[in-house]
Design a protein around this motif. Structure first.
Motif, PDB file in Angstrom:
ATOM      1  N   LEU A   1       0.819  -1.201   0.000  1.00 47.78           N
ATOM      2  CA  LEU A   1       0.000   0.000   0.000  1.00 47.78           C
ATOM      3  C   LEU A   1       0.855   1.254   0.000  1.00 47.78           C
ATOM      4  O   LEU A   1       0.625   2.179  -0.781  1.00 47.78           O
ATOM      5  CB  LEU A   1      -0.934   0.008   1.216  1.00 47.78           C
TER       6      LEU A   1
ATOM      7  N   LEU B   1       1.094   3.430  -4.051  1.00 44.41           N
ATOM      8  CA  LEU B   1       0.620   4.751  -4.452  1.00 44.41           C
ATOM      9  C   LEU B   1       1.726   5.586  -5.095  1.00 44.41           C
ATOM     10  O   LEU B   1       1.511   6.143  -6.182  1.00 44.41           O
ATOM     11  CB  LEU B   1      -0.002   5.495  -3.271  1.00 44.41           C
TER      12      LEU B   1
ATOM     13  N   VAL C   1       2.289   4.198  -8.603  1.00 43.74           N
ATOM     14  CA  VAL C   1       1.228   4.598  -9.540  1.00 43.74           C
ATOM     15  C   VAL C   1       1.466   6.025  -9.995  1.00 43.74           C
ATOM     16  O   VAL C   1       1.369   6.340 -11.194  1.00 43.74           O
ATOM     17  CB  VAL C   1      -0.167   4.451  -8.893  1.00 43.74           C
ATOM     18  N   LEU C   2       1.790   6.900  -9.064  1.00 44.05           N
ATOM     19  CA  LEU C   2       2.011   8.295  -9.419  1.00 44.05           C
ATOM     20  C   LEU C   2       3.284   8.476 -10.247  1.00 44.05           C
ATOM     21  O   LEU C   2       3.364   9.392 -11.069  1.00 44.05           O
ATOM     22  CB  LEU C   2       2.064   9.153  -8.164  1.00 44.05           C
TER      23      LEU C   2
ATOM     24  N   SER D   1      -3.003  12.447  -5.542  1.00 41.37           N
ATOM     25  CA  SER D   1      -2.106  11.936  -4.510  1.00 41.37           C
ATOM     26  C   SER D   1      -2.563  12.387  -3.130  1.00 41.37           C
ATOM     27  O   SER D   1      -2.479  11.627  -2.170  1.00 41.37           O
ATOM     28  CB  SER D   1      -0.677  12.402  -4.780  1.00 41.37           C
TER      29      SER D   1
ATOM     30  N   GLY E   1      -5.601  10.328  -2.251  1.00 42.70           N
ATOM     31  CA  GLY E   1      -5.198   8.973  -1.877  1.00 42.70           C
ATOM     32  C   GLY E   1      -4.591   8.918  -0.497  1.00 42.70           C
ATOM     33  O   GLY E   1      -4.909   8.042   0.305  1.00 42.70           O
ATOM     34  N   LEU E   2      -3.701   9.856  -0.204  1.00 45.10           N
ATOM     35  CA  LEU E   2      -3.028   9.847   1.090  1.00 45.10           C
ATOM     36  C   LEU E   2      -3.904  10.373   2.215  1.00 45.10           C
ATOM     37  O   LEU E   2      -3.808   9.923   3.351  1.00 45.10           O
ATOM     38  CB  LEU E   2      -1.744  10.675   1.027  1.00 45.10           C
TER      39      LEU E   2
ATOM     40  N   VAL F   1      -6.495   6.237   2.392  1.00 48.50           N
ATOM     41  CA  VAL F   1      -5.654   5.404   3.247  1.00 48.50           C
ATOM     42  C   VAL F   1      -6.381   5.014   4.529  1.00 48.50           C
ATOM     43  O   VAL F   1      -6.239   3.881   5.002  1.00 48.50           O
ATOM     44  CB  VAL F   1      -4.332   6.137   3.558  1.00 48.50           C
TER      45      VAL F   1
END
Length: 90
Positions: A28, A32, A35-36, A53, A56-57, A61
């Motif tokens: 995990l 991320l 992916v970025l 981002s 996502g963060l 998460v």
């Protein structure tokens, strides 16, 4: 001697469980940024001009962490319950 075998068994099960949890968290945490890195268009995506981002963060998460911790606690309790059932047998 049989008690030692049971204790070794529960310790091994707990180690396997913790190892799978650590692998999942590493995937995990590393996933991320990968992916970025490989899909830079994902940086520009996101609601209300917030970068993906950050979403996502900052948002995704936490539910994932909650699901993982819930899974871990249930699995650890199951292992301990099975161990307790084994110890109750004559």
């Amino acid at each position: 001697m049989l008690g030692e075998v049971y204790v070794d068994s529960i310790l091994q099960a707990q180690r396997r469980l913790a190892g799978s949890l650590i692998i999942g968290i590493v995937l995990l945490v590393v996933g991320l940024p990968m992916v970025l890195l490989f899909v830079p268009e994902a940086l520009d995506l996101g609601p209300f001009t917030v970068p993906a981002s950050w979403v996502g963060l900052g948002v995704l998460v936490y539910p994932i962490a909650l699901l993982v911790t819930t899974w871990y606690v249930r699995a650890a309790e199951r292992v301990e319950r099975e161990f307790a059932e084994l110890m109750d047998l004559p």
